[in-house]
Design an enzyme around this catalytic site. Sequence first.
Site, PDB file in Angstrom:
ATOM      1  N   HIS A 358      38.496  48.781  39.864  1.00 62.35           N
ATOM      2  CA  HIS A 358      38.908  47.375  39.976  1.00 62.35           C
ATOM      3  C   HIS A 358      38.231  46.439  38.998  1.00 62.35           C
ATOM      4  O   HIS A 358      38.509  45.239  39.014  1.00 62.35           O
ATOM      5  CB  HIS A 358      38.645  46.852  41.388  1.00 62.35           C
ATOM      6  CG  HIS A 358      39.657  47.299  42.388  1.00 62.35           C
ATOM      7  ND1 HIS A 358      40.830  46.616  42.594  1.00 62.35           N
ATOM      8  CD2 HIS A 358      39.682  48.358  43.220  1.00 62.35           C
ATOM      9  CE1 HIS A 358      41.533  47.237  43.535  1.00 62.35           C
ATOM     10  NE2 HIS A 358      40.865  48.304  43.922  1.00 62.35           N
ATOM     11  N   LYS A 548      41.171  30.777  44.197  1.00 60.18           N
ATOM     12  CA  LYS A 548      40.672  32.144  44.042  1.00 60.18           C
ATOM     13  C   LYS A 548      39.163  32.076  44.138  1.00 60.18           C
ATOM     14  O   LYS A 548      38.591  30.995  44.140  1.00 60.18           O
ATOM     15  CB  LYS A 548      41.103  32.738  42.696  1.00 60.18           C
ATOM     16  CG  LYS A 548      40.831  31.808  41.497  1.00 60.18           C
ATOM     17  CD  LYS A 548      41.320  32.393  40.188  1.00 60.18           C
ATOM     18  CE  LYS A 548      42.817  32.354  40.033  1.00 60.18           C
ATOM     19  NZ  LYS A 548      43.404  33.635  39.690  1.00 60.18           N
ATOM     20  N   ARG A 549      38.490  33.245  44.222  1.00 60.50           N
ATOM     21  CA  ARG A 549      37.031  33.221  44.204  1.00 60.50           C
ATOM     22  C   ARG A 549      36.546  32.401  43.007  1.00 60.50           C
ATOM     23  O   ARG A 549      37.167  32.402  41.948  1.00 60.50           O
ATOM     24  CB  ARG A 549      36.470  34.642  44.095  1.00 60.50           C
ATOM     25  CG  ARG A 549      36.594  35.489  45.351  1.00 60.50           C
ATOM     26  CD  ARG A 549      36.016  34.835  46.580  1.00 60.50           C
ATOM     27  NE  ARG A 549      34.594  34.610  46.488  1.00 60.50           N
ATOM     28  CZ  ARG A 549      33.653  35.452  46.882  1.00 60.50           C
ATOM     29  NH1 ARG A 549      33.980  36.605  47.423  1.00 60.50           N
ATOM     30  NH2 ARG A 549      32.373  35.159  46.779  1.00 60.50           N
ATOM     31  N   LYS A 554      36.804  33.609  35.809  1.00 62.83           N
ATOM     32  CA  LYS A 554      38.094  33.064  36.216  1.00 62.83           C
ATOM     33  C   LYS A 554      38.315  31.653  35.639  1.00 62.83           C
ATOM     34  O   LYS A 554      39.411  31.121  35.674  1.00 62.83           O
ATOM     35  CB  LYS A 554      38.216  33.053  37.733  1.00 62.83           C
ATOM     36  CG  LYS A 554      38.347  34.468  38.345  1.00 62.83           C
ATOM     37  CD  LYS A 554      38.377  34.405  39.872  1.00 62.83           C
ATOM     38  CE  LYS A 554      38.455  35.765  40.544  1.00 62.83           C
ATOM     39  NZ  LYS A 554      39.821  36.327  40.586  1.00 62.83           N
ATOM     40  N   THR A 656      46.270  39.168  41.915  1.00 62.63           N
ATOM     41  CA  THR A 656      47.450  39.247  42.772  1.00 62.63           C
ATOM     42  C   THR A 656      47.900  37.846  43.166  1.00 62.63           C
ATOM     43  O   THR A 656      49.058  37.645  43.510  1.00 62.63           O
ATOM     44  CB  THR A 656      47.178  40.076  44.047  1.00 62.63           C
ATOM     45  OG1 THR A 656      45.953  39.606  44.642  1.00 62.63           O
ATOM     46  CG2 THR A 656      47.072  41.558  43.724  1.00 62.63           C
ATOM     47  N   LYS A 660      51.782  36.117  43.837  1.00 61.69           N
ATOM     48  CA  LYS A 660      52.189  35.331  45.005  1.00 61.69           C
ATOM     49  C   LYS A 660      52.818  34.010  44.571  1.00 61.69           C
ATOM     50  O   LYS A 660      53.842  33.579  45.109  1.00 61.69           O
ATOM     51  CB  LYS A 660      50.978  35.037  45.899  1.00 61.69           C
ATOM     52  CG  LYS A 660      50.288  36.263  46.469  1.00 61.69           C
ATOM     53  CD  LYS A 660      48.935  35.876  47.101  1.00 61.69           C
ATOM     54  CE  LYS A 660      48.072  37.094  47.364  1.00 61.69           C
ATOM     55  NZ  LYS A 660      46.664  36.721  47.672  1.00 61.69           N
TER      56      LYS A 660
HETATM   57  C1  LIG Z   1      45.569  36.869  46.901  1.00 61.31           C
HETATM   58  C2  LIG Z   1      44.251  36.435  47.360  1.00 61.31           C
HETATM   59  C3  LIG Z   1      43.150  36.586  46.526  1.00 61.31           C
HETATM   60  C4  LIG Z   1      43.247  37.125  45.107  1.00 61.31           C
HETATM   61  O1  LIG Z   1      43.514  36.047  44.243  1.00 61.31           O
HETATM   62  P1  LIG Z   1      43.348  36.180  42.660  1.00 61.31           P
HETATM   63  O2  LIG Z   1      43.926  34.913  42.165  1.00 61.31           O
HETATM   64  O3  LIG Z   1      44.154  37.358  42.255  1.00 61.31           O
HETATM   65  O4  LIG Z   1      41.913  36.310  42.378  1.00 61.31           O
HETATM   66  C5  LIG Z   1      41.916  36.168  46.982  1.00 61.31           C
HETATM   67  N1  LIG Z   1      41.774  35.624  48.200  1.00 61.31           N
HETATM   68  C6  LIG Z   1      42.818  35.454  49.031  1.00 61.31           C
HETATM   69  C7  LIG Z   1      42.590  34.827  50.360  1.00 61.31           C
HETATM   70  C8  LIG Z   1      44.089  35.854  48.643  1.00 61.31           C
HETATM   71  O5  LIG Z   1      45.114  35.685  49.480  1.00 61.31           O
END
Ligand SMILES: *Cc1c(COP(=O)(O)O)cnc(C)c1O
Length: 808
Positions: A358, A548-549, A554, A656, A660
């Site tokens: 990952h 996101k985190r 990022k 991911t 979404k």
């Molecule tokens: C989808 C998701 C992530 C991953 O987000 P990235 O933008 O791909 O880092 C992290 N936390 C939650 C709660 C998510 O639903």
Amino acid sequence: MATIAPAGQTPATPLADAILDTLVHRIGKDQKAARPHDWLAATIQTVRNDVIERWMASTRDAHAKGAKRVYYLSLEFLIGRLLRDALSNLDQTKAIAEALASLGVDLAEIEEIEPDAALGNGGLGRLAACFMESMASLDLPAYGYGIRYVNGMFRQRIDDGFQVELPENWLQHGNPWEFERRESAYFVGFGGEVVGTDTGHVHWKVGEAVEAMAVDTPMVGWRGKRVNTLRLWTARSLDPIKLDAFNRGDFQGALADQLRAETLTRVLYPNDSTEAGQELRLRQEYFFSSASIQDIVRRHIQYFGDIRTLSDKAAIQLNDTHPAVSVAELMRLLVDFHDLGFDEAWDITRATFGYTNHTLLPEALESWPLPLFERLLPRHMQLIYAINAKLLREARATGADDRAIAAISLIDEGGSRRVRMANLAFAGAHSVNGVAALHTDLMKQTVFADLHRLYPDRINNKTNGITPRRWLQQCNPGLTALIREAVGDAFLDDTEALEPLAAHAEDAAFQEKFAAVKRANKAALAQHLKDLMGLRIDPAAMFDVQIKRIHEYKRQLLNIIETVALYDQIRSHPELDWVPRVKLFAGKAASSYHNAKLIIKLANDVARRVNSDPAIGGLLKVAFVPNYNVSLAEKIIPAADLSEQISTAGMEASGTGNMKFALNGALTIGTLDGANVEIRDRVGADNIMIFGLTADEVAKRRADGYNPRAVIEGSPELAQALSAIASGVFSPDDRDRYKGLIGGLYDGDWFMLAADFDSYAAAQRQVDGWWDDRGLWNAMAIRNVARVGWFSSDRTIREYAKDIWGVL
Ligand SMILES: *Cc1c(COP(=O)(O)O)cnc(C)c1O
């Protein structure tokens, strides 16, 4: 049981009857005294009955068929709430909503109080949750294995702009979804020593042992086709209260073991892409790996009798290296308990395991100090040495030189010796996959270059996906209904059947309906944020979202700096026709990650200043929404117009969140990183805003000696924004607060914010232009929805099933 309903309130449906019966006889409340949590529990327990029946049928079916099972080992499962998911997948949402309504209860209201099961940090854990749902939806017999953390991901509060971490008590009202399996318990040992026996066998005399007990949660697939098991382990001491100590009156001594055992499964390490170098973490990894492997081997022997057929009947997937010690654990069971020869055991082990990588970030590649590993797991250390000897023999036989040998070795000999978990996972698996095409290429070129040369067929790509049930149908019922009206229901079972929607992209009447759905989602989010944090935002503005985190790679900081630059421009030229924007941020920072926490504070400082400045006439709003989790993502994503996916190219394995957003009709502004590359290929380069350096260019710039100071000096807009932040314009209470953070950009800028800034700012102004042409914007957004069906986790799981697990 209509008799228990008060006169005049006889439930209208058998389902209402059942809920009321559960409320009274299982929860012990009468209808008048019931509080929302009681209704939630009664509803879940009622729905659960149906789930349990399907669950048992699924298990019987797998047994009857003698089917090969998939085991997904993951230290994290970010599953979120389950009620809405179960109702939707069982097609019972309407029936339950009506039944509850007849009892005077609002389904949406009780769904909102279900705790969000946050047994993960971010993308990796959420991927595991999407995979569980897709495996059940594709009717694959599969088990997820992980840890039942008493405190999952911390709850984030923002106090005066600073992140405060609070324990998340997700189990405080009990968990009606879980089932304790007291009969499924295993000893897990630590420490001690390895001794020879008279029979020539090896015996690990453990220094201490705990018991792992299974706690099962049903995972319901789409249309209730199959219900699989998420088996999470909880630790108990073998002798909960040592009676002798208790009898001596030494209560603390008596409870010490119990406490020590329980500590193992108490907390989730709040790290994402950073090293967690604590002994407790290694103990957690071994604890859940050992219990899971013992359970898998026990089940195999029980149903198939012969351990030699393990890989025909079991596929074990390692979600990152956290469960990599499973490779040594399976070897231990095969050699020490099933009397297989080392080579035969090794062949079975490799045929059984697959490993998913990952991250390429060096600080996130797990390795353990050898003395620690040896002290905690002496038998495993021996086996790892033996595996290493075999591996390095094979490498030498192909002519590997000393440098290559050092890179391939399971032991890092540079400096203090460490056990490399990624190399162990690679060596012990027949398949090693990356999670996006670019990431997989980079794996071959960087961390695994030498192992790849040795085993050129092992690395393969499985681009991540998301479950369209949670991330479209459930979170965006408005858009789902509109799509059904436009192209029919086929996409509900095959997300790639969204494609015909593209034919409606230019249709003005359809665009209008599409925009109305988005507008309604935005109004709902605006209301939620007003209730949550008193924020006032205009649903007519562009909702520009980065959730996101929080991590430097990022590049939330790049977004904030550009926001400051835009603020500056609006102030300087209020007469221009600026596009109204709402910049939304959300995300948690690891508690020990100083810069990430400072970035949260900066976002909040910028928000306070910008939002209260009358000179910009409300054209720009900035907000940091606290406590990002799955449930919050489900609210924000359907309301987003612009999706920020702006990591330094080469650093985000897949992402991911990007998928979404696109599935919910947001346009992406992003770099050519992770799955963004494949999203561009699918939606078409005209329907996405790509900017910045490519991964190759980033590598080249670094190799050539990147000089951020020169870049900043060449960009007046950037220089001005940085100097405003560094000089305390946004932090008048502490003018030096951001000196170090901004100074770091001049001095090193590892994440290349400066290099990408001008390109990013120009891209944002081009996005403004698109927004002004609403027909164009809507057409692009519709094409995004139509063309990202490929990023369904059903497609990803089908690929794993065919190429790695051999079960389709
Ligand atoms: C989808 C998701 C992530 C991953 O987000 P990235 O933008 O791909 O880092 C992290 N936390 C939650 C709660 C998510 O639903």
